[in-house]
Design a protein around this motif. Structure first.
Motif, PDB file in Angstrom:
ATOM      1  N   LEU A  28      -3.196   6.425  -6.069  1.00 19.02           N
ATOM      2  CA  LEU A  28      -3.127   6.024  -7.479  1.00 19.02           C
ATOM      3  C   LEU A  28      -4.060   6.866  -8.333  1.00 19.02           C
ATOM      4  N   ASN A  29      -5.244   7.142  -7.819  1.00 15.76           N
ATOM      5  CA  ASN A  29      -6.158   8.035  -8.540  1.00 15.76           C
ATOM      6  C   ASN A  29      -5.540   9.421  -8.706  1.00 15.76           C
ATOM      7  N   GLY A  30      -4.807   9.854  -7.694  1.00 14.69           N
ATOM      8  CA  GLY A  30      -4.210  11.180  -7.716  1.00 14.69           C
ATOM      9  C   GLY A  30      -3.157  11.359  -8.789  1.00 14.69           C
ATOM     10  N   ILE A  31      -2.478  10.279  -9.168  1.00 15.19           N
ATOM     11  CA  ILE A  31      -1.471  10.383 -10.233  1.00 15.19           C
ATOM     12  C   ILE A  31      -2.014   9.872 -11.570  1.00 15.19           C
ATOM     13  N   GLY A  32      -3.307   9.550 -11.588  1.00 19.14           N
ATOM     14  CA  GLY A  32      -3.911   9.083 -12.834  1.00 19.14           C
ATOM     15  C   GLY A  32      -3.489   7.686 -13.232  1.00 19.14           C
ATOM     16  N   MET A  33      -3.201   6.828 -12.250  1.00 20.89           N
ATOM     17  CA  MET A  33      -2.756   5.463 -12.531  1.00 20.89           C
ATOM     18  C   MET A  33      -3.917   4.475 -12.391  1.00 20.89           C
ATOM     19  N   PRO A  34      -4.372   3.891 -13.470  1.00 20.76           N
ATOM     20  CA  PRO A  34      -5.429   2.876 -13.372  1.00 20.76           C
ATOM     21  C   PRO A  34      -4.952   1.669 -12.559  1.00 20.76           C
ATOM     22  N   TYR A  35      -5.836   1.154 -11.732  1.00 24.13           N
ATOM     23  CA  TYR A  35      -5.540  -0.064 -10.968  1.00 24.13           C
ATOM     24  C   TYR A  35      -6.684  -1.046 -11.165  1.00 24.13           C
ATOM     25  N   VAL A  36      -6.378  -2.307 -10.939  1.00 26.45           N
ATOM     26  CA  VAL A  36      -7.365  -3.352 -11.152  1.00 26.45           C
ATOM     27  C   VAL A  36      -7.164  -4.427 -10.094  1.00 26.45           C
ATOM     28  N   GLY A  37      -8.266  -5.073  -9.695  1.00 23.34           N
ATOM     29  CA  GLY A  37      -8.178  -6.156  -8.729  1.00 23.34           C
ATOM     30  C   GLY A  37      -8.420  -5.754  -7.290  1.00 23.34           C
ATOM     31  N   ALA A  38      -8.836  -4.506  -7.047  1.00 27.96           N
ATOM     32  CA  ALA A  38      -9.127  -4.033  -5.691  1.00 27.96           C
ATOM     33  C   ALA A  38     -10.030  -2.815  -5.800  1.00 27.96           C
ATOM     34  N   GLY A  39     -10.719  -2.506  -4.674  1.00 28.12           N
ATOM     35  CA  GLY A  39     -11.604  -1.350  -4.729  1.00 28.12           C
ATOM     36  C   GLY A  39     -12.271  -1.061  -3.404  1.00 28.12           C
ATOM     37  N   ARG A  40     -13.076  -0.029  -3.409  1.00 27.76           N
ATOM     38  CA  ARG A  40     -13.796   0.394  -2.198  1.00 27.76           C
ATOM     39  C   ARG A  40     -14.970  -0.522  -1.877  1.00 27.76           C
ATOM     40  N   ASN A  41     -15.345  -1.329  -2.828  1.00 27.76           N
ATOM     41  CA  ASN A  41     -16.389  -2.332  -2.635  1.00 27.76           C
ATOM     42  C   ASN A  41     -16.203  -3.387  -3.724  1.00 27.76           C
ATOM     43  N   PRO A  56       0.826  -1.209   0.000  1.00 26.03           N
ATOM     44  CA  PRO A  56       0.000   0.000   0.000  1.00 26.03           C
ATOM     45  C   PRO A  56       0.861   1.260   0.000  1.00 26.03           C
ATOM     46  N   TYR A  57       0.281   2.361  -0.475  1.00 28.84           N
ATOM     47  CA  TYR A  57       0.904   3.685  -0.381  1.00 28.84           C
ATOM     48  C   TYR A  57       0.190   4.454   0.727  1.00 28.84           C
ATOM     49  N   SER A  58       0.895   4.728   1.820  1.00 30.96           N
ATOM     50  CA  SER A  58       0.261   5.442   2.933  1.00 30.96           C
ATOM     51  C   SER A  58       1.290   5.787   3.993  1.00 30.96           C
ATOM     52  N   ASN A  59       0.979   6.821   4.767  1.00 28.66           N
ATOM     53  CA  ASN A  59       1.744   7.134   5.979  1.00 28.66           C
ATOM     54  C   ASN A  59       0.964   6.743   7.223  1.00 28.66           C
ATOM     55  N   ARG A  60      -0.167   6.061   7.021  1.00 29.03           N
ATOM     56  CA  ARG A  60      -1.060   5.749   8.131  1.00 29.03           C
ATOM     57  C   ARG A  60      -1.257   4.243   8.262  1.00 29.03           C
ATOM     58  N   ALA A 106       4.705   6.716  -5.323  1.00 32.09           N
ATOM     59  CA  ALA A 106       3.890   6.259  -6.453  1.00 32.09           C
ATOM     60  C   ALA A 106       4.383   6.851  -7.770  1.00 32.09           C
ATOM     61  N   SER A 107       5.103   7.957  -7.708  1.00 26.23           N
ATOM     62  CA  SER A 107       5.633   8.575  -8.931  1.00 26.23           C
ATOM     63  C   SER A 107       6.628   7.665  -9.631  1.00 26.23           C
ATOM     64  N   TYR A 108       7.207   6.715  -8.891  1.00 20.20           N
ATOM     65  CA  TYR A 108       8.128   5.763  -9.532  1.00 20.20           C
ATOM     66  C   TYR A 108       7.406   4.934 -10.597  1.00 20.20           C
ATOM     67  N   LEU A 109       6.121   4.706 -10.393  1.00 22.87           N
ATOM     68  CA  LEU A 109       5.358   3.976 -11.401  1.00 22.87           C
ATOM     69  C   LEU A 109       5.375   4.722 -12.723  1.00 22.87           C
ATOM     70  N   LEU A 110       5.198   6.029 -12.658  1.00 22.59           N
ATOM     71  CA  LEU A 110       5.237   6.849 -13.869  1.00 22.59           C
ATOM     72  C   LEU A 110       6.630   6.840 -14.470  1.00 22.59           C
ATOM     73  N   ASP A 111       7.650   6.878 -13.616  1.00 25.66           N
ATOM     74  CA  ASP A 111       9.028   6.844 -14.106  1.00 25.66           C
ATOM     75  C   ASP A 111       9.335   5.526 -14.815  1.00 25.66           C
ATOM     76  N   MET A 112       8.728   4.448 -14.364  1.00 24.15           N
ATOM     77  CA  MET A 112       8.917   3.141 -14.988  1.00 24.15           C
ATOM     78  C   MET A 112       8.203   3.033 -16.329  1.00 24.15           C
ATOM     79  N   GLY A 113       7.215   3.888 -16.538  1.00 24.98           N
ATOM     80  CA  GLY A 113       6.400   3.796 -17.741  1.00 24.98           C
ATOM     81  C   GLY A 113       5.135   2.995 -17.544  1.00 24.98           C
ATOM     82  N   ALA A 114       4.748   2.752 -16.287  1.00 24.38           N
ATOM     83  CA  ALA A 114       3.557   1.940 -16.018  1.00 24.38           C
ATOM     84  C   ALA A 114       2.289   2.647 -16.493  1.00 24.38           C
ATOM     85  N   ASP A 115       1.376   1.856 -17.035  1.00 25.21           N
ATOM     86  CA  ASP A 115       0.071   2.349 -17.478  1.00 25.21           C
ATOM     87  C   ASP A 115      -1.065   1.778 -16.647  1.00 25.21           C
TER      88      ASP A 115
END
Length: 419
Positions: A211-224, A156-160, A178-187
């Motif tokens: 992830l939403n904040g950097i515009g990174m789509p994620y799959v396989g998890a969610g708020r529900n 997870p990405y968090s300080n909490r 999370a910016s490292y994902l963008l540096d890697m070229g992740a989509d």
């Protein structure tokens, strides 16, 4: 149907240009006839000069129509869908422009970890070069040049939050990493794994927000559950490609990594595979190509377990066109379920200090769908990843051939089904 519309539009343009030129030519002929009938060129000179000027204008107009027809963008079958931005957001649909109009490349990598308390990030901090100090330029070139690059975000990405009690390894990274994902070229990243919930609900939700904040789509998890099972779709080269992710791990009735429910956040679990099969089948109905990225298998062995074998066949039959696995932390075999390629484990990519073989897997699609699948050997060593060449590359290719009896792997890593 699209080709028919193109031919129809092209025919209309030709008819229009022909009509313009015919009218213009008729005007010239009429002018000449007037000279012949009246016998006084002076009387019709002004009229003829005007007609010739009109002819020039008509020819220029015809050329403009022809140029416009030749440069007109073909109508794509998903253009209307992409024009509805609200619907695309609702359905997790993203538009991508491919490097080539004839091919789409999709690259996959295994597990990554950016926790400051573990060796990979400690070494990255010491080197002070960010992601470029930990992944070789050759590897980054492949990842960044891919039209779509996908990786397993196993933390997870968090300080909490607080670490899960009695869990041997718990991971957490600062949100700014999370910016490292963008540096890697992740989509796109998968969160369907057994460490996404290591610091509890609050850190899990922070991860989604980050992830939403950097515009990174994620799959396989969610708020529900609805969000967790929802595929991500990319439309590239007028093809709609679905990405689905789920996890078998942990295989207990009350796992530390919480399963998403109708009213609570978590990952998409598939120890009971029925819901995953339903999601795959539904995605197949609305997509041209379906990719399932699944967290499964037994750690630290290249031997497949019964659940991998059992579910691979079912997932293929449900409509998956490619299955990519991770979790064992080592490379496992390539196989086929009917016509569906399966890479059972990508292994670690940038995860720990252990020296071990790793890879990228590159899928290429063309207008007909599947074109090729390539295994690109790499090595994780000293908390960094490099591409292999020469005898080391051949060593890993030979190993993959040995554990993958149902496929052929050539010297460049291209994988084909035997028989």
């Amino acid at each position: 149907m699209i080709e028919k519309r193109r031919r129809k539009r092209h025919g209309s343009h030709i008819f229009l240009i022909t009509l313009i030129l015919t009218i213009a030519l008729g005007s010239v002929v009429l002018g000449c006839s007037m000279i012949w009938a009246v016998g006084s060129p002076q009387l019709v000179a002004v009229k003829l000069e005007s007609q010739l000027a009109n002819l020039v204008e008509d020819v220029q107009a015809a050329e403009s129509v022809l140029a416009s027809a030749q440069s007109a963008k073909p109508v794509g079958k998903y253009d209307a869908l992409l024009a509805d931005e609200a619907l695309c957001r609702q359905q997790n649909i993203y538009a991508k422009t491919a490097a080539s109009p004839n091919e789409t490349t999709i690259v996959f990598a295994g597990d990554i970890l950016f926790d400051d308390h573990y060796a990979v990030k400690v070494k990255m901090n010491q080197r002070g070069r960010g992601i470029e100090g930990s992944i070789s330029q050759e590897m980054l070139d492949v990842m960044r040049s891919a039209d779509i690059f996908m990786v397993n975000n196993e933390f997870p990405y968090s300080n909490r939050g607080t670490p899960t009690e009695n869990k041997k390894f718990t991971f957490r990274a600062k949100p700014e990493y999370a910016s490292y994902l963008l540096d890697m070229g992740a989509d796109i990243v998968s969160l369907a794994n057994n460490h996404a919930y290591d610091y509890g609900k609050i850190a899990f939700l922070d991860t989604l927000d980050t992830l939403n904040g950097i515009g990174m789509p994620y799959v396989g998890a969610g708020r529900n559950l609805e969000e967790a099972i929802k595929p991500v779709y990319f439309i590239v080269n007028d093809q709609k490609i679905a990405f689905v992710a789920a996890t078998q791990i942990e295989r207990t009735e009350n796992p530390d990594t919480k399963e998403a429910t109708q009213n609570s956040p978590g990952v998409f679990r598939c120890w009971n595979v029925d819901k995953l099969l339903e999601v795959v089948a539904n995605a197949k109905q609305v997509s041209d190509y379906v990719i399932v990225y699944i967290h499964w298998g037994t750690e630290a062995t290249d031997q497949l377990d019964w659940a991998q074998k059992d579910q691979a066949v079912k997932i293929s039959n449900a409509g998956a066109d490619l299955i990519i696995g991770d979790h064992p932390h080592v490379l496992q075999q390539f196989g086929y379920c009917e016509d569906t390629p399966v890479m059972y484990s990508l292994g670690n990519f940038l995860f720990n200090s252990k020296a071990q073989d790793t890879c990228l897997v590159k899928l290429t699609l063309d207008a007909n769908g599947f074109k090729s699948l390539q295994f690109i050997p790499g090595r994780q060593q000293d908390c960094s990843v490099t591409m292999l060449h020469g005898t080391e590359k051949e060593r890993v290719l030979s190993y993959m051939r040995k554990i993958s009896p149902d496929v052929t792997i050539d010297g460049d890593g291209f994988v084909t089904k035997k028989g």
